[in-house]
Design a protein around this motif. Structure first.
Motif, PDB file in Angstrom:
ATOM      1  N   UNK A 103      66.874  64.503  12.627  1.00 53.47           N
ATOM      2  CA  UNK A 103      67.021  63.535  13.219  1.00 53.47           C
ATOM      3  C   UNK A 103      66.477  62.293  12.583  1.00 53.47           C
ATOM      4  N   UNK A 104      66.222  60.406  12.908  1.00 53.50           N
ATOM      5  CA  UNK A 104      65.241  59.367  12.858  1.00 53.50           C
ATOM      6  C   UNK A 104      65.827  58.670  13.656  1.00 53.50           C
ATOM      7  N   UNK A 105      64.484  58.409  14.579  1.00 53.59           N
ATOM      8  CA  UNK A 105      64.508  57.761  15.311  1.00 53.59           C
ATOM      9  C   UNK A 105      63.976  56.193  15.406  1.00 53.59           C
ATOM     10  N   UNK A 140      66.070  60.598  23.876  1.00 48.96           N
ATOM     11  CA  UNK A 140      67.053  61.411  22.787  1.00 48.96           C
ATOM     12  C   UNK A 140      66.737  62.275  22.073  1.00 48.96           C
ATOM     13  N   UNK A 141      65.123  62.183  21.437  1.00 55.02           N
ATOM     14  CA  UNK A 141      65.027  63.175  20.820  1.00 55.02           C
ATOM     15  C   UNK A 141      64.032  64.468  21.136  1.00 55.02           C
ATOM     16  N   UNK A 142      63.596  64.511  22.534  1.00 51.76           N
ATOM     17  CA  UNK A 142      64.133  65.862  22.935  1.00 51.76           C
ATOM     18  C   UNK A 142      65.258  66.934  23.533  1.00 51.76           C
ATOM     19  N   UNK A 143      66.329  65.768  23.876  1.00 54.44           N
ATOM     20  CA  UNK A 143      68.136  66.350  24.658  1.00 54.44           C
ATOM     21  C   UNK A 143      68.599  66.877  23.115  1.00 54.44           C
ATOM     22  N   UNK A 144      68.448  66.685  22.498  1.00 51.30           N
ATOM     23  CA  UNK A 144      68.575  66.707  20.992  1.00 51.30           C
ATOM     24  C   UNK A 144      67.750  67.417  19.817  1.00 51.30           C
ATOM     25  N   UNK A 192      55.927  67.294  22.552  1.00 49.32           N
ATOM     26  CA  UNK A 192      55.858  67.956  23.759  1.00 49.32           C
ATOM     27  C   UNK A 192      58.128  68.592  22.539  1.00 49.32           C
ATOM     28  N   UNK A 193      58.109  67.761  21.410  1.00 50.14           N
ATOM     29  CA  UNK A 193      59.103  68.402  20.686  1.00 50.14           C
ATOM     30  C   UNK A 193      58.197  68.835  19.498  1.00 50.14           C
ATOM     31  N   UNK A 194      57.530  68.957  19.309  1.00 49.23           N
ATOM     32  CA  UNK A 194      56.537  69.610  18.462  1.00 49.23           C
ATOM     33  C   UNK A 194      56.456  71.335  18.995  1.00 49.23           C
TER      34      UNK A 194
END
Length: 200
Positions: A23-25, A111-115, A137-139
């Protein structure tokens, strides 16, 4: 989910092979100012190809402030939507000094966290230190995070929490627009202040 205990045990090719779904942000304003520093115009088709590097793409998000009266910008965003990007926009706000800006850090982080359960690797195109907490947090959710940005405009803290860092300077030849024919170039509205927010 992918879990790399020790990145040094993997070659660059193995890391790319094991990225899983990507996923790209993209922080549009941050990327624009980086391209300005590099003296190039971004070819967004090439950019998407370079960032995915053959991996399976879940979605590519492009975050930007917009001026609804700017027809050229509206044309650019329409082109982006039709060429593989999900555009997330926010109206520009006029500041007391007359400049305009739209900060989309919250949208990127949410968006990074939701997905996070839907992709294995996040590619964040921004040097904004305010996003370091979201990357961290994502890691912890098992996501591998790559940061792509210009080194001189990138928070050390953001680099430190990422699994992989790519300097735009190193890939500028692969992502720059060669011809001015076709496609669109990204230009924020005149008077737009930088929203890089480089902090450690």
């Amino acid at each position: 989910m992918l879990n790399f205990e020790n990145d040094s045990a993997f070659t660059a090719e193995q890391v790319i092979e094991n990225r899983g779904r990507v996923a790209i942000f993209i922080d549009g304003s941050n990327l624009f100012y980086a391209a300005l520093q590099l003296g190039i115009e971004i070819d967004y088709t090439k950019l998407l190809s370079r960032l995915t590097e053959g991996s399976r793409l879940l979605r590519a998000f492009f975050y930007t402030g917009v001026d609804r009266t700017n027809e050229k910008q509206q044309g650019f965003l329409l082109w982006m939507r039709r060429n593989g990007y999900r555009v997330i926009s926010k109206e520009l706000v006029q500041l007391p000094d007359g400049s305009k800006k739209a900060n989309l850090d919250v949208e990127i982080a949410v968006d990074m966290m939701a997905l996070a359960g839907s992709y294995d690797t996040a590619i964040l195109v921004s040097g904004d230190g305010d996003l370091a907490y979201a990357v961290d947090a994502a890691s912890y959710r098992g996501v591998r995070v790559e940061v792509v940005s210009l080194r001189s405009m990138t928070s050390d803290h953001l680099i430190n929490v990422a699994d992989r860092y790519v300097d735009l300077e190193a890939i500028k030849e692969e992502i720059q627009k060669i011809s001015r024919n076709g496609g669109y170039s990204y230009r924020p509205v005149s008077g737009v202040g930088s929203v890089m927010g480089i902090e450690d």
